[in-house]
Design a protein around this motif. Structure first.
Motif, PDB file in Angstrom:
ATOM      1  N   LEU A 116       0.830  -1.202   0.000  1.00 17.59           N
ATOM      2  CA  LEU A 116       0.000   0.000   0.000  1.00 17.59           C
ATOM      3  C   LEU A 116       0.867   1.256   0.000  1.00 17.59           C
ATOM      4  O   LEU A 116       1.984   1.245   0.514  1.00 17.59           O
ATOM      5  N   PRO A 117       0.341   2.354  -0.525  1.00 12.69           N
ATOM      6  CA  PRO A 117       1.056   3.629  -0.393  1.00 12.69           C
ATOM      7  C   PRO A 117       1.236   3.999   1.084  1.00 12.69           C
ATOM      8  O   PRO A 117       0.454   3.566   1.943  1.00 12.69           O
ATOM      9  N   GLU A 118       2.225   4.809   1.361  1.00 16.85           N
ATOM     10  CA  GLU A 118       2.622   5.116   2.740  1.00 16.85           C
ATOM     11  C   GLU A 118       1.473   5.643   3.598  1.00 16.85           C
ATOM     12  O   GLU A 118       1.279   5.203   4.725  1.00 16.85           O
ATOM     13  N   ARG A 119       0.721   6.601   3.096  1.00 14.82           N
ATOM     14  CA  ARG A 119      -0.339   7.209   3.910  1.00 14.82           C
ATOM     15  C   ARG A 119      -1.489   6.236   4.152  1.00 14.82           C
ATOM     16  O   ARG A 119      -2.060   6.233   5.231  1.00 14.82           O
ATOM     17  N   GLN A 120      -1.818   5.400   3.172  1.00 11.24           N
ATOM     18  CA  GLN A 120      -2.864   4.398   3.393  1.00 11.24           C
ATOM     19  C   GLN A 120      -2.418   3.410   4.460  1.00 11.24           C
ATOM     20  O   GLN A 120      -3.185   3.053   5.355  1.00 11.24           O
ATOM     21  N   ARG A 121      -1.171   2.975   4.367  1.00 16.23           N
ATOM     22  CA  ARG A 121      -0.641   2.047   5.369  1.00 16.23           C
ATOM     23  C   ARG A 121      -0.634   2.695   6.752  1.00 16.23           C
ATOM     24  O   ARG A 121      -1.007   2.081   7.748  1.00 16.23           O
ATOM     25  N   ALA A 122      -0.238   3.960   6.814  1.00 17.18           N
ATOM     26  CA  ALA A 122      -0.196   4.668   8.099  1.00 17.18           C
ATOM     27  C   ALA A 122      -1.585   4.731   8.716  1.00 17.18           C
ATOM     28  O   ALA A 122      -1.746   4.491   9.922  1.00 17.18           O
ATOM     29  N   VAL A 125      -2.522   1.223  10.036  1.00 17.58           N
ATOM     30  CA  VAL A 125      -1.742   0.879  11.235  1.00 17.58           C
ATOM     31  C   VAL A 125      -2.228   1.692  12.431  1.00 17.58           C
ATOM     32  O   VAL A 125      -2.426   1.151  13.514  1.00 17.58           O
ATOM     33  N   LEU A 126      -2.438   2.984  12.237  1.00 15.32           N
ATOM     34  CA  LEU A 126      -2.909   3.817  13.347  1.00 15.32           C
ATOM     35  C   LEU A 126      -4.296   3.369  13.814  1.00 15.32           C
ATOM     36  O   LEU A 126      -4.585   3.365  15.011  1.00 15.32           O
ATOM     37  N   ARG A 127      -5.152   2.976  12.896  1.00 15.56           N
ATOM     38  CA  ARG A 127      -6.516   2.588  13.261  1.00 15.56           C
ATOM     39  C   ARG A 127      -6.559   1.220  13.923  1.00 15.56           C
ATOM     40  O   ARG A 127      -7.200   1.043  14.954  1.00 15.56           O
ATOM     41  N   SER A 150     -11.101   8.418   3.554  1.00 18.92           N
ATOM     42  CA  SER A 150     -10.819   8.125   2.152  1.00 18.92           C
ATOM     43  C   SER A 150      -9.589   7.226   2.003  1.00 18.92           C
ATOM     44  O   SER A 150      -9.604   6.253   1.236  1.00 18.92           O
ATOM     45  N   LEU A 151      -8.536   7.535   2.746  1.00 18.78           N
ATOM     46  CA  LEU A 151      -7.327   6.708   2.690  1.00 18.78           C
ATOM     47  C   LEU A 151      -7.601   5.293   3.179  1.00 18.78           C
ATOM     48  O   LEU A 151      -7.117   4.313   2.598  1.00 18.78           O
ATOM     49  N   ALA A 152      -8.396   5.163   4.237  1.00 17.83           N
ATOM     50  CA  ALA A 152      -8.745   3.839   4.753  1.00 17.83           C
ATOM     51  C   ALA A 152      -9.568   3.067   3.722  1.00 17.83           C
ATOM     52  O   ALA A 152      -9.311   1.882   3.473  1.00 17.83           O
ATOM     53  N   ALA A 153     -10.533   3.713   3.113  1.00 11.03           N
ATOM     54  CA  ALA A 153     -11.379   3.044   2.123  1.00 11.03           C
ATOM     55  C   ALA A 153     -10.550   2.580   0.927  1.00 11.03           C
ATOM     56  O   ALA A 153     -10.707   1.445   0.445  1.00 11.03           O
ATOM     57  N   ARG A 154      -9.645   3.437   0.451  1.00 15.67           N
ATOM     58  CA  ARG A 154      -8.799   3.049  -0.683  1.00 15.67           C
ATOM     59  C   ARG A 154      -7.836   1.933  -0.298  1.00 15.67           C
ATOM     60  O   ARG A 154      -7.561   1.035  -1.102  1.00 15.67           O
ATOM     61  N   GLY A 155      -7.331   1.973   0.935  1.00 16.87           N
ATOM     62  CA  GLY A 155      -6.448   0.905   1.400  1.00 16.87           C
ATOM     63  C   GLY A 155      -7.171  -0.422   1.467  1.00 16.87           C
ATOM     64  O   GLY A 155      -6.659  -1.459   1.022  1.00 16.87           O
ATOM     65  N   PHE A 156      -8.388  -0.424   2.018  1.00 13.75           N
ATOM     66  CA  PHE A 156      -9.173  -1.655   2.084  1.00 13.75           C
ATOM     67  C   PHE A 156      -9.534  -2.164   0.699  1.00 13.75           C
ATOM     68  O   PHE A 156      -9.514  -3.363   0.442  1.00 13.75           O
TER      69      PHE A 156
END
Length: 170
Positions: A116-122, A125-127, A150-156
């Protein structure tokens, strides 16, 4: 949950005491972000250095753990950008293949997160590792709550596209 979101400040806590109490948890957090033990340790040391530069030997802030986590995330994203800009394509092929990893030692979720891209992974991990809420994650990353969602949704969505995590299986 590992520690508290804000961290606890007992009077005039010294940076040395804070480092002794929080270095293991912060290193685990950094490892989940970057996947490399030495790099995680460097990120944590850089966070402690940032704390020292800003506050000296005595921490006078209400949430030192949150400050350290934000410093770790920012440094990780910054280093990743620098590293990706300095990678070079080569036209030569290595003489021998890289050794195959032992499948029993691999953690499918970790490898999926690494893709995953860095911000999605972050955000993930934080959540899910630190059990932070969207407002807390937004504060840590310096963005809006909507960006966190949005980042969480795209990561999932990216994780669901992987065969090992699809409903049908591999």
């Amino acid at each position: 949950m590992l520690g508290t979101w804000e961290g606890t400040l007992r009077g005039d806590q010294t940076l040395a005491d804070f480092a002794a109490e929080q270095s293991v948890a912060l290193t685990r957090f950094a490892y989940l972000l970057c996947g490399d033990r030495q790099r995680a340790e460097d990120l944590v040391q850089d966070a402690f250095l940032a704390l020292h530069r800003r506050f000296g030997g005595t921490l006078s802030l209400a949430a030192p753990v949150a400050y350290a986590r934000k410093a770790i995330v920012n440094a990780h994203i910054s280093q990743s950008r620098k590293r990706s800009a300095s990678e070079r394509v080569t036209d030569s092929v290595p003489d021998a293949p890289a050794p195959a990893a032992d499948r029993f030692e691999q953690d499918a979720m970790w490898h999926a997160l690494q893709g995953l891209p860095e911000r999605q992974r972050a955000v993930l991990v934080l959540r899910y590792y630190l059990d932070l809420s969207d407002p807390q994650i937004a504060t840590t990353l310096g963005c809006r709550e909507g960006t966190v969602r949005s980042l969480a949704a795209r990561g999932f969505a990216a994780l669901r596209r992987l065969p090992e995590f699809s409903k049908d299986g591999p």
